[in-house]
Design a protein around this motif. Structure first.
Motif, short mmCIF file in Angstrom:
data_model
loop_
_atom_site.label_atom_id
_atom_site.label_comp_id
_atom_site.label_asym_id
_atom_site.label_seq_id
_atom_site.Cartn_x
_atom_site.Cartn_y
_atom_site.Cartn_z
N ALA A 232 0.83 -1.21 0.00
CA ALA A 232 0.00 0.00 0.00
C ALA A 232 0.87 1.26 0.00
O ALA A 232 0.58 2.22 -0.72
CB ALA A 232 -0.92 -0.01 1.22
N LEU A 233 1.93 1.26 0.78
CA LEU A 233 2.82 2.42 0.82
C LEU A 233 3.54 2.60 -0.51
O LEU A 233 3.71 3.72 -0.99
CB LEU A 233 3.83 2.27 1.97
N GLN A 234 3.97 1.51 -1.11
CA GLN A 234 4.66 1.60 -2.41
C GLN A 234 3.72 2.07 -3.50
O GLN A 234 4.17 2.68 -4.48
CB GLN A 234 5.25 0.23 -2.77
N ALA A 235 2.41 1.79 -3.36
CA ALA A 235 1.43 2.21 -4.36
C ALA A 235 0.88 3.60 -4.08
O ALA A 235 -0.07 4.04 -4.74
CB ALA A 235 0.27 1.21 -4.40
N ASP A 236 1.46 4.30 -3.10
CA ASP A 236 1.02 5.66 -2.74
C ASP A 236 -0.43 5.71 -2.29
O ASP A 236 -1.15 6.68 -2.55
CB ASP A 236 1.22 6.63 -3.91
N VAL A 237 -0.88 4.66 -1.62
CA VAL A 237 -2.21 4.69 -1.02
C VAL A 237 -2.24 5.81 0.02
O VAL A 237 -1.31 5.92 0.83
CB VAL A 237 -2.54 3.34 -0.35
N PRO A 238 -3.24 6.67 0.01
CA PRO A 238 -3.30 7.74 1.00
C PRO A 238 -3.34 7.17 2.41
O PRO A 238 -4.09 6.23 2.68
CB PRO A 238 -4.59 8.48 0.66
N ALA A 239 -2.53 7.71 3.30
CA ALA A 239 -2.43 7.16 4.65
C ALA A 239 -2.21 8.28 5.65
O ALA A 239 -1.58 9.30 5.34
CB ALA A 239 -1.30 6.14 4.74
N ASN A 240 -2.74 8.09 6.86
CA ASN A 240 -2.59 9.06 7.93
C ASN A 240 -1.50 8.68 8.91
O ASN A 240 -0.80 9.55 9.43
CB ASN A 240 -3.91 9.20 8.71
#
Length: 324
Positions: A88-96
């Motif tokens: 998810a982080l590698q795919a630039d999923v928005p995260a808080n």
């Protein structure tokens, strides 16, 4: 006054055991067996931790899910697990925020996740495993979880605009009563792989873009738009009015998906649930209802697999049209 009674000078005799009490006394002395080891006692404070560690070492993923309340639509979601979080982080999923368990056994996935989160300015929080258990609602998290904001759904018409902006024939996947978020995530992966321009889901009785869907999608939901309609039947009717054809996918379909004549046209592929297929009202909006030919011993495929097969056929027909 009788001898030994009250007022006499002699002490009263002690009463012997009553008749029939011997068996009861022997049973009371037998006890309840050997003392159980500490981890088997219900008050043992490390019992939950020991069970959790054993589960994660086995990797079976079995965990008793806590009782869930009704989730607010604007509440954040959580992705748990080292591979899903890193993907998810590698795919630039928005995260808080990225949550990491205290005293975690670091590996490359954890270190890479922390590095990417730091580079993107995502808050890094160290918490207890019990806290992670609550955040992920009992899912196996392996000591890491990623908090993502509530999904911002598109309007159904936006999916058509995406196709027109790309100068492509629209291909939209609609889900009818697909309630498992893992199926939604799997369908998102297939939709991305075969060139779909978005997913359409109803507001009620349907899986949404939750942490489970993000996890199964392997990051593809970061690039594939999902629209939500208050009334799926009305949304399909609007698509037809806009010039799109609607092809339903159901085990009781009229023709094989590979033989359908509309696959190269502007298209909405509607995937029904594994058990009930398409609902009556949705079926009435379909220009054709298709099926996937299967061996007689197989009753049905789950929605994720069925959508992948159907979308492959659509992509194959469109590719053949371009070549000719």
């Amino acid at each position: 006054m009788a001898a030994g009674g009250r007022g006499s000078g002699r002490p009263a005799k002690k009463k012997g055991p009553s008749k029939g009490a011997g068996g009861q006394r022997r049973r009371s002395l037998e006890g309840r067996g050997a003392t159980p080891p500490a981890e088997m006692r219900h008050w043992y404070k490390d019992k939950a931790r020991a069970q959790r560690v054993a589960r994660e070492e086995r990797g079976d993923g079995r965990r008793a899910a806590p009782t869930k309340g009704r989730r607010s639509e604007d509440a954040p979601e959580y992705i748990g697990g080292r591979n899903p979080v890193l993907e998810a982080l590698q795919a630039d999923v928005p995260a808080n925020a990225l949550y990491v368990a205290q005293r975690i056994d670091n590996d490359d996935r954890v270190r890479d996740s922390i590095k990417i989160a730091a580079e993107r300015g995502i808050a890094l929080l160290e918490v207890t495993r019990d806290k992670l258990d609550r955040l992920t609602e009992g899912a196996v998290h392996q000591g890491v979880a990623l908090q993502i904001p509530a999904y911002d759904y598109a309007h159904p018409s936006e999916l058509v605009d995406i196709a027109h902006d790309a100068a492509e024939s629209p291909l939209i996947v609609a889900l009818d009563s697909v309630t498992d978020p893992r199926n939604l995530g799997a369908i998102a992966r297939s939709a991305t792989a075969f060139g779909a321009h978005g997913l359409l889901i109803p507001s009620r009785r349907s899986a949404g873009v939750t942490g489970g869907a993000w996890k199964t999608s392997a990051g593809t939901l970061a690039t594939l738009r999902v629209a939500r309609a208050a009334n799926l039947t009305a949304a399909l009717r609007d698509y037809r009015d806009a010039g799109l054809f609607v092809v339903g996918l159901d085990g009781a379909g009229d023709t094989d998906i590979g033989d359908a004549q509309l696959l190269t046209e502007p298209l909405v592929v509607v995937v029904g649930s594994e058990g009930k297929g398409l609902s009556r009202l949705v079926r009435e909006q379909c220009d054709v209802v298709t099926r996937i030919p299967m061996h007689a011993s197989t009753e049905s495929l789950n929605a994720g697999v069925a959508a992948g097969v159907a979308l492959y056929e659509v992509a194959r027909h469109r590719r053949r049209q371009r070549l000719h």
